[in-house]
Design a protein around this motif. Structure first.
Motif, short mmCIF file in Angstrom:
data_model
loop_
_atom_site.label_atom_id
_atom_site.label_comp_id
_atom_site.label_asym_id
_atom_site.label_seq_id
_atom_site.Cartn_x
_atom_site.Cartn_y
_atom_site.Cartn_z
N LEU A 1 0.98 -1.00 -0.02
CA LEU A 1 -0.02 0.10 -0.02
C LEU A 1 0.89 1.43 -0.05
O LEU A 1 1.88 1.21 0.78
CB LEU A 1 -0.87 0.06 1.35
CG LEU A 1 -1.95 1.23 1.26
CD1 LEU A 1 -3.26 0.71 2.11
CD2 LEU A 1 -1.31 2.41 2.16
N SER A 2 0.50 2.25 -0.81
CA SER A 2 1.40 3.44 -0.73
C SER A 2 0.31 4.55 -1.08
O SER A 2 -0.76 4.37 -1.82
CB SER A 2 2.16 3.56 -1.96
OG SER A 2 3.12 4.49 -1.97
N GLY A 3 0.49 5.74 -0.67
CA GLY A 3 -0.46 6.90 -0.83
C GLY A 3 -0.15 8.31 0.28
O GLY A 3 1.18 8.05 0.82
N ASN A 4 -0.99 8.97 0.65
CA ASN A 4 -0.71 9.98 1.06
C ASN A 4 0.53 10.88 0.74
O ASN A 4 1.59 11.44 1.39
CB ASN A 4 -0.87 9.79 2.74
CG ASN A 4 -0.98 10.94 3.32
OD1 ASN A 4 -1.63 12.03 2.95
ND2 ASN A 4 -0.67 11.02 4.62
N LEU A 5 0.77 10.95 -0.62
CA LEU A 5 2.13 11.55 -1.20
C LEU A 5 1.86 12.69 -2.00
O LEU A 5 1.13 12.47 -3.18
CB LEU A 5 2.79 10.28 -1.89
CG LEU A 5 3.41 9.31 -1.11
CD1 LEU A 5 3.80 8.08 -2.17
CD2 LEU A 5 4.58 9.73 -0.19
N HIS A 6 2.37 13.73 -1.79
CA HIS A 6 2.29 14.98 -2.54
C HIS A 6 3.63 15.43 -2.30
O HIS A 6 3.55 16.57 -1.52
CB HIS A 6 1.10 15.72 -2.55
CG HIS A 6 1.23 16.71 -3.64
ND1 HIS A 6 0.58 17.97 -3.73
CD2 HIS A 6 1.72 16.82 -5.12
CE1 HIS A 6 0.61 18.37 -4.88
NE2 HIS A 6 1.33 17.97 -5.63
N VAL A 7 4.74 15.37 -3.06
CA VAL A 7 6.20 15.93 -2.84
C VAL A 7 6.48 15.62 -1.35
O VAL A 7 6.88 16.40 -0.53
CB VAL A 7 6.15 17.36 -3.34
CG1 VAL A 7 7.68 17.92 -3.26
CG2 VAL A 7 5.33 17.77 -4.29
#
Length: 441
Positions: free
Chosen positions: A102-108
């Motif tokens: 699971l991967s996410g909550n990523l913006h730079v």
């Protein structure tokens, strides 16, 4: 005023025996979820198991699982909370040994990644601190997909809007280790711009096809240069004409350019799409401003050593966009697709609604307006249930598939629209209900 397209194209009667409308055969509440702004959730069915990843009412990242046929959910919170940013979606996938990634909550942001220590067991989720350990401090747009030989691949943008490159990693299920699929980025804006990608998509010809636009700054108006390349193995890449490309592909690679739309020319990331014609050849779809300043949909195909570009629409409207952050899309375009009668294409427009065209296979222009097919969502599915002004329906399709032929699963919840990733002042809507639907048809 109606557009020229509306005035000139004939309406084709709905064919007898069209597929029936979708029907809900099961609904199952999952949890109460955050509704202050939109952010993508994930659904993954791997029979007999089903997984949902989302942000709950407190903005906490949660993964829930159940056994198909059962109504109870096992919920496991993960140590991540979403901020006011609609880029921070969640995605997940299973590797060859059924460990959930699971991967996410990523913006730079630095890497956010979790993996189960035991197959299909949410209780064993643990944070992964690094993949290869380099270029993992400013990550955005995580995506899992499978390579030509079934390789488990994770890709993301390293850097920011207007200054970034695209990284591809490969996972070894035997050792549990990650390595670079490519020893250098696939695309590199050289700290001057970044590529916004659609794909890679595996085509009917066996190639992986990739479409993108370059963008100079965080301002969405600065998108430019619709571009394309292809690969057999995701390692060696070439132009539409078969010319080998040196990696990373940079803005100097003029041989990859489909249409040299300048900054401010009406092209935007998210609306550059890849489809295929009746012979399996790639067709690139996008919109830009025409000579009169109106927004038009264009289709492009490699023919006789060059890109043949055709305007599919004849609108007399202009969608002018600019600024930073997540914005509402007034126009949505879909790629050219094939049905039993030839090629068709769909689009939606803030004034004209949603329509479907028949596309001439020779010219790639619209020839007639087709009836829309029955909705793939059940009647009333889009009706807002919450009372707070401005709520909109959000959905997430299944990253896996239903084991029962003719059925599929869909998530539904409600949020306010995008707000350029800026906080909203109270009052805010109450958390909405995240519901899993089993749909037939």
């Amino acid at each position: 005023m109606k557009t020229l397209l509306h005035l000139s194209l004939s309406i084709v009667a709905v064919a007898a025996g069209a597929s029936r409308a979708a029907e809900v055969v099961e609904t199952l509440p999952v949890d109460r979820v955050w509704s202050g702004h939109p952010v993508g959730f994930a659904l993954l069915t791997h029979a007999p198991h089903q997984f949902v990843a989302y942000y709950n009412a407190d903005r906490q990242m949660v993964v829930a699982s159940r056994t198909l046929g059962e109504t109870g959910w096992n919920r496991v919170p993960l140590p991540e909370k979403v901020v006011w940013d609609s880029h921070n979606y969640i995605t997940m996938a299973l590797d060859d040994r059924n460990h959930l990634h699971l991967s996410g909550n990523l913006h730079v942001n630095p890497l956010v990644y979790f993996k189960t220590g035991a197959p299909l067991d949410l209780a064993t989720f643990a944070r992964v601190e690094k993949l290869v350990g380099e270029d993992e401090g400013r990550m955005t747009y995580p995506r899992f997909f499978r390579g030509p030989a079934g390789e488990f691949i994770y890709t993301y943008r390293d850097g920011s809007s207007g200054s970034g490159n695209q990284i591809y990693n490969r996972y070894d299920a035997e050792t549990g280790a990650w390595s670079r699929l490519l020893d250098r980025p696939l695309t590199d804006g050289r700290s001057e711009m970044n590529a916004y990608l659609d794909g890679p998509h595996r085509g009917p010809d066996g190639y992986f096809h990739l479409v993108w636009v370059w963008r100079n700054t965080p301002d969405c108006e600065t998108n430019h240069d619709v571009s394309y390349m292809r690969s057999r193995d995701l390692i060696g890449w070439e132009t539409a004409g078969g010319e080998a490309l040196e990696l990373p592909v940079t803005p100097d690679a003029s041989a990859t350019v489909v249409d040299p739309v300048p900054p401010g020319g009406g092209v935007i990331n998210g609306n550059a799409k890849l489809g295929f014609d009746l012979d399996g050849r790639p067709v690139v779809t996008y919109h830009k401003y025409d000579g009169d300043g109106y927004s038009q949909v264009f289709n492009a195909r490699w023919e006789d050593g060059k890109w043949a570009i055709a305007a599919a629409s004849r609108w007399d409207t202009r969608w002018e966009f600019s600024g930073r952050g997540s914005i509402p899309f007034d126009v949505r375009v879909q790629p050219v697709k094939r049905d039993g009668d030839g090629l068709y294409q769909e689009w939606s427009h803030w004034q004209l609604g949603r329509e479907r065209w028949r596309i001439d296979p020779e010219t790639l222009r619209a020839t007639e307006q087709l009836p829309l097919p029955p909705s793939n969502t059940p009647p009333g599915f889009g009706t807002i249930q919450g009372e707070f002004p401005g709520l909109q329906v959000r959905t997430a399709t299944d990253l896996g598939r239903s084991p029962e032929p003719g059925t599929r699963y869909l998530l539904r919840w409600e949020t306010l629209g995008p707000n350029r990733d800026r906080p909203r002042e109270p009052p805010l809507p109450e958390p909405s209900e995240l519901v899993l639907y089993k749909i037939q048809g």
